[in-house]
Design a protein around this motif. Structure first.
Motif, PDB file in Angstrom:
ATOM      1  N   CYS A 147       0.858  -1.203   0.082  1.00 11.90           N
ATOM      2  CA  CYS A 147       0.231  -0.018   0.111  1.00 11.90           C
ATOM      3  C   CYS A 147       1.096   1.169   0.002  1.00 11.90           C
ATOM      4  CB  CYS A 147      -0.763   0.110   1.221  1.00 11.90           C
ATOM      5  SG  CYS A 147      -2.136  -1.154   1.297  1.00 11.90           S
ATOM      6  N   ASP A 148       0.584   2.219  -0.684  1.00 16.03           N
ATOM      7  CA  ASP A 148       1.076   3.719  -0.544  1.00 16.03           C
ATOM      8  C   ASP A 148       0.400   4.435   0.590  1.00 16.03           C
ATOM      9  OD1 ASP A 148       2.544   3.234  -2.879  1.00 16.03           O
ATOM     10  OD2 ASP A 148       0.884   3.873  -4.457  1.00 16.03           O
TER      11      ASP A 148
ATOM     12  N   THR B  76       9.399   0.908   3.602  1.00 12.67           N
ATOM     13  CA  THR B  76       8.845   1.959   2.958  1.00 12.67           C
ATOM     14  C   THR B  76       9.412   2.406   1.693  1.00 12.67           C
ATOM     15  OG1 THR B  76      10.311   3.587   4.257  1.00 12.67           O
ATOM     16  CG2 THR B  76       8.118   2.894   5.133  1.00 12.67           C
TER      17      THR B  76
ATOM     18  N   ARG C 269       7.069   2.212  -1.314  1.00 15.56           N
ATOM     19  CA  ARG C 269       5.911   2.852  -1.221  1.00 15.56           C
ATOM     20  C   ARG C 269       6.035   4.220  -1.854  1.00 15.56           C
ATOM     21  NH1 ARG C 269       2.865  -0.219   2.805  1.00 15.56           N
ATOM     22  NH2 ARG C 269       4.437  -1.777   3.524  1.00 15.56           N
ATOM     23  N   LYS C 270       4.791   4.793  -2.234  1.00 11.02           N
ATOM     24  CA  LYS C 270       4.627   6.273  -2.572  1.00 11.02           C
ATOM     25  C   LYS C 270       3.956   6.889  -1.292  1.00 11.02           C
ATOM     26  CE  LYS C 270       6.033   5.722  -6.996  1.00 11.02           C
ATOM     27  NZ  LYS C 270       7.066   4.573  -6.771  1.00 11.02           N
TER      28      LYS C 270
END
Length: 196
Positions: free
Chosen positions: A16-17, A44, A47-48
């Motif tokens: 998930c972002d 992280t 991730r965005k």
């Protein structure tokens, strides 16, 4: 506890972002720290992140020039000259008092900290009433007790930490903290000695 749900939460967030308001300075670092404290890997790097506050601050500038334009509907000529900045600041404060006169101001927890009014006491209450040192390393809590405003002892009473961990005082005094912060820390420490 967080530990009891940490693995399932990490799985739920897998791939998930993440987004939020002020999440880059608060929510995401807090989340990662909590995962690290319970030995759960939360990567992280792939991730965005989207931080609505950062976009807000980039698009709606928070400078004296922007405030002067917003509150006074005037362009600030000679910005950053002492006289122009001083006059603009005075005009902005006057316009803020006129615009918000009588309105209550709340802290992030929703507690009323003061009311905008045309007097120094009220304006101080909404601007700086809980400040202890100028760098903001210490603030007063709702009971008026000086607490740390950073690090592992955030929100804990300074006097309590100095008693429980005497070496923390030395660490701060030797550290790269402003002299005003060190002076306030020393005052709190001496007050604790005098109370004995």
């Amino acid at each position: 506890t967080f530990k009891s749900i940490s693995k399932s939460l990490a799985e739920f967030l897998n791939g998930c972002d993440l987004g939020g308001f002020n999440c880059l300075k608060f929510d995401i670092p807090l989340l990662v720290e909590e995962f690290l404290r319970v030995d759960v890997e939360f990567d992280t790097s792939n991730r965005k992140f989207v931080d609505a506050q950062k976009i807000f601050h980039m698009m709606e500038k928070r400078t004296l020039t922007a405030a002067y334009q917003f509150y006074c509907n005037k362009s600030l000529e000679d910005a950053h000259s002492a006289e122009a900045d001083t006059l603009a600041t005075a005009a902005v404060i006057k316009a803020q008092v006129e615009r918000y006169d009588g309105q209550e101001v709340t802290n992030p927890m929703g507690k009323v900290i003061g009311t905008i009014a045309n007097d120094m006491k009220n304006l101080h209450e909404v601007s700086a009433a809980n400040m202890v040192d100028l760098a903001g390393r210490f603030v007063t809590n709702e009971e008026g007790v000086e607490v740390f405003n950073f690090g592992k002892h955030r929100h804990k009473p300074v006097e309590d930490i100095l008693k429980a961990e005497p070496g923390y005082y030395d660490w701060m005094m030797k550290g790269d903290f402003p002299l005003d912060t060190k002076r306030k820390l020393t005052q709190i420490k001496l007050r604790g000695f005098n109370a004995r």
